[in-house]
Design a protein around this motif. Structure first.
Motif, PDB file in Angstrom:
ATOM      1  N   ALA A   1      13.474   7.724  -8.882  1.00 15.45           N
ATOM      2  CA  ALA A   1      12.640   8.024 -10.052  1.00 15.45           C
ATOM      3  C   ALA A   1      12.542   9.525 -10.291  1.00 15.45           C
ATOM      4  N   LEU A   2      12.368  10.294  -9.225  1.00 12.31           N
ATOM      5  CA  LEU A   2      12.197  11.745  -9.387  1.00 12.31           C
ATOM      6  C   LEU A   2      13.478  12.418  -9.864  1.00 12.31           C
ATOM      7  N   THR A   3      14.612  11.994  -9.353  1.00 15.52           N
ATOM      8  CA  THR A   3      15.868  12.598  -9.820  1.00 15.52           C
ATOM      9  C   THR A   3      16.189  12.150 -11.246  1.00 15.52           C
ATOM     10  N   GLY A   4      15.851  10.899 -11.555  1.00 13.58           N
ATOM     11  CA  GLY A   4      16.295  10.342 -12.834  1.00 13.58           C
ATOM     12  C   GLY A   4      17.778  10.018 -12.815  1.00 13.58           C
TER      13      GLY A   4
ATOM     14  N   ASP B   1       5.096  13.844  -5.656  1.00 15.00           N
ATOM     15  CA  ASP B   1       6.139  14.769  -6.124  1.00 15.00           C
ATOM     16  C   ASP B   1       7.071  15.076  -4.950  1.00 15.00           C
ATOM     17  N   TRP B   2       8.050  15.932  -5.167  1.00 21.63           N
ATOM     18  CA  TRP B   2       9.044  16.183  -4.110  1.00 21.63           C
ATOM     19  C   TRP B   2       8.421  16.679  -2.807  1.00 21.63           C
ATOM     20  N   PRO B   3       7.573  17.725  -2.835  1.00 19.75           N
ATOM     21  CA  PRO B   3       7.034  18.208  -1.547  1.00 19.75           C
ATOM     22  C   PRO B   3       6.201  17.156  -0.818  1.00 19.75           C
ATOM     23  N   THR B   4       5.360  16.432  -1.562  1.00 18.50           N
ATOM     24  CA  THR B   4       4.503  15.448  -0.895  1.00 18.50           C
ATOM     25  C   THR B   4       5.314  14.225  -0.468  1.00 18.50           C
ATOM     26  N   LEU B   5       6.383  13.930  -1.198  1.00 18.03           N
ATOM     27  CA  LEU B   5       7.249  12.828  -0.768  1.00 18.03           C
ATOM     28  C   LEU B   5       7.933  13.177   0.553  1.00 18.03           C
ATOM     29  N   GLU B   6       8.435  14.396   0.652  1.00 20.82           N
ATOM     30  CA  GLU B   6       9.092  14.798   1.901  1.00 20.82           C
ATOM     31  C   GLU B   6       8.098  14.796   3.061  1.00 20.82           C
ATOM     32  N   SER B   7       6.879  15.245   2.793  1.00 16.99           N
ATOM     33  CA  SER B   7       5.857  15.228   3.843  1.00 16.99           C
ATOM     34  C   SER B   7       5.520  13.805   4.255  1.00 16.99           C
ATOM     35  N   ALA B   8       5.454  12.907   3.267  1.00 17.13           N
ATOM     36  CA  ALA B   8       5.127  11.508   3.568  1.00 17.13           C
ATOM     37  C   ALA B   8       6.199  10.883   4.452  1.00 17.13           C
ATOM     38  N   VAL B   9       7.460  11.201   4.167  1.00 20.89           N
ATOM     39  CA  VAL B   9       8.540  10.677   5.009  1.00 20.89           C
ATOM     40  C   VAL B   9       8.428  11.261   6.421  1.00 20.89           C
ATOM     41  N   ALA B  10       8.162  12.553   6.492  1.00 15.30           N
ATOM     42  CA  ALA B  10       8.121  13.224   7.798  1.00 15.30           C
ATOM     43  C   ALA B  10       7.049  12.637   8.712  1.00 15.30           C
ATOM     44  N   SER B  11       5.979  12.126   8.130  1.00 16.09           N
ATOM     45  CA  SER B  11       4.886  11.598   8.948  1.00 16.09           C
ATOM     46  C   SER B  11       4.825  10.075   8.935  1.00 16.09           C
ATOM     47  N   CYS B  12       5.830   9.441   8.344  1.00 11.68           N
ATOM     48  CA  CYS B  12       5.772   7.985   8.140  1.00 11.68           C
ATOM     49  C   CYS B  12       5.844   7.217   9.470  1.00 11.68           C
ATOM     50  N   GLN B  13       5.022   6.191   9.554  1.00  9.86           N
ATOM     51  CA  GLN B  13       5.052   5.276  10.704  1.00  9.86           C
ATOM     52  C   GLN B  13       5.063   3.832  10.205  1.00  9.86           C
ATOM     53  N   ALA B  14       5.672   3.626   9.042  1.00 16.66           N
ATOM     54  CA  ALA B  14       5.612   2.307   8.422  1.00 16.66           C
ATOM     55  C   ALA B  14       6.525   1.278   9.063  1.00 16.66           C
TER      56      ALA B  14
ATOM     57  N   SER C   1       0.826  -1.193   0.000  1.00  9.92           N
ATOM     58  CA  SER C   1       0.000   0.000   0.000  1.00  9.92           C
ATOM     59  C   SER C   1       0.865   1.250   0.000  1.00  9.92           C
ATOM     60  N   VAL C   2       1.897   1.250   0.844  1.00  5.54           N
ATOM     61  CA  VAL C   2       2.802   2.394   0.899  1.00  5.54           C
ATOM     62  C   VAL C   2       3.442   2.618  -0.455  1.00  5.54           C
ATOM     63  N   ARG C   3       3.918   1.526  -1.075  1.00  5.28           N
ATOM     64  CA  ARG C   3       4.589   1.653  -2.361  1.00  5.28           C
ATOM     65  C   ARG C   3       3.664   2.294  -3.391  1.00  5.28           C
ATOM     66  N   GLY C   4       2.418   1.852  -3.435  1.00  4.28           N
ATOM     67  CA  GLY C   4       1.477   2.395  -4.409  1.00  4.28           C
ATOM     68  C   GLY C   4       1.229   3.876  -4.185  1.00  4.28           C
ATOM     69  N   GLU C   5       1.114   4.277  -2.924  1.00  3.64           N
ATOM     70  CA  GLU C   5       0.868   5.685  -2.620  1.00  3.64           C
ATOM     71  C   GLU C   5       2.088   6.537  -2.950  1.00  3.64           C
TER      72      GLU C   5
ATOM     73  N   GLY D   1      16.427  13.319   1.881  1.00  4.44           N
ATOM     74  CA  GLY D   1      17.590  13.598   1.065  1.00  4.44           C
ATOM     75  C   GLY D   1      17.792  15.092   0.834  1.00  4.44           C
ATOM     76  N   VAL D   2      19.021  15.439   0.459  1.00  4.40           N
ATOM     77  CA  VAL D   2      19.346  16.824   0.122  1.00  4.40           C
ATOM     78  C   VAL D   2      20.127  16.830  -1.193  1.00  4.40           C
ATOM     79  N   GLY D   3      20.104  17.978  -1.845  1.00  3.45           N
ATOM     80  CA  GLY D   3      20.885  18.118  -3.074  1.00  3.45           C
ATOM     81  C   GLY D   3      20.011  18.498  -4.246  1.00  3.45           C
ATOM     82  N   HIS D   4      20.542  18.297  -5.430  1.00  7.13           N
ATOM     83  CA  HIS D   4      19.839  18.692  -6.646  1.00  7.13           C
ATOM     84  C   HIS D   4      18.768  17.655  -6.978  1.00  7.13           C
ATOM     85  N   THR D   5      17.557  18.122  -7.209  1.00  4.61           N
ATOM     86  CA  THR D   5      16.444  17.190  -7.397  1.00  4.61           C
ATOM     87  C   THR D   5      16.455  16.534  -8.782  1.00  4.61           C
TER      88      THR D   5
END
Ligand code: SF4
Length: 249
Positions: A182-185, A75-88, A66-70, A101-105
């Motif tokens: 995937a997002l960085t390519g 995108d970058w902002p929602t991915l960072e938010s998902a990590v910040a609230s993750c309880q998986a 389920s997590v993988r599908g979501e 992560g940090v650096g060039h997207t």
């Protein structure tokens, strides 16, 4: 395997403690950057992730599928938010901060560590302090700008207290790493530390060769913390960096 070095690069290598063979001086020493085969244990991730002491883990909060599908559509902002609230996985209970992560997207180069340490957990950033400084110098030595050419992350985003992450935790966090890829390519990854290499490859990993993970070419080397403790391995790390650079010119 070698790169042509200008005086500035030689100075950088001297700064990180790598001795470089100088053909023009007639130095008879073997090249310090000779690539050596150094195979990490062939044990798979599950068996290679020792747990220093028994840890009571709460049940996984969300099924991995389920997590993988979501995560796959974030995108970058929602991915960072998902990590910040993750309880998986159970690491959510002991972390002070998630470490995104940090650096060039859209970096072509992905730098992958194993997991946040104590300082990273406190500061919420990967590779901080002396290890981060050494990492920056290692990247500059192969002409990569930390601020624009690379994206730096970890296999798991929360600190495992005084141990390596378990296979269960690596798997639970995997959708986030895959989404960063995937997002960085990114097409080239350098893993720092043997657990990072196995974690990214999801199995055995070796130094001294270019591995493949989907679209990624992967080269494994030592973690900066290990190089700070054991500087004699810096020459082998330089060989790894040269291999990565040469395979992704
Ligand atoms: Fe979630 Fe990864 Fe942290 Fe586990 S390590 S709680 S999967 S972000």
């Amino acid at each position: 395997m070698s790169l042509t070095l200008d005086p500035r690069q030689r100075a950088m290598l001297a700064e990180i403690g790598v001795r470089v063979w100088l053909p023009e001086t007639g130095d008879a020493e073997a090249p310090a950057y000779a690539v050596e085969e150094d195979t990490f244990s062939d044990a798979p991730v599950a068996a290679a992730a020792p747990v220093a002491r028994p840890v009571e883990r709460p049940p996984v909060q969300a099924p991995v599928a389920s997590v993988r599908g979501e995560v796959a559509g974030l995108d970058w902002p929602t991915l960072e938010s998902a990590v910040a609230s993750c309880q998986a996985c159970g690491l959510c209970q002991s972390r002070k901060n998630t470490v995104f992560g940090v650096g060039h997207t859209q970096a072509r180069w992905m730098i992958v560590g194993e997991a946040p340490g104590e300082n990273e957990d406190l500061q919420g950033e990967p590779f901080v302090g002396a290890a981060g400084q050494l990492l920056d110098n290692m990247l500059k030595a192969i002409e990569l700008k930390p601020e624009s050419d690379v994206y730096v992350t970890n296999v798991v985003k929360c600190r495992p207290p005084e141990r390596h992450p378990s296979a269960e935790e690596v798997i639970a966090c995997r959708p986030f790493l895959d989404r960063e890829l995937a997002l960085t390519g990114a097409t080239m990854a350098i893993t720092f530390g043997q657990f990072a290499a196995r974690g990214l490859m999801m199995g055995p990993a070796s130094r001294g060769k270019v591995m493949r993970y989907n679209q990624l070419s992967v080269v494994a080397t030592y973690h900066p913390d290990d190089l700070l403790r054991k500087p004699e391995d810096k020459a082998k790390a330089w060989g790894d960096l040269c291999l990565a650079k040469a395979s992704h010119a």
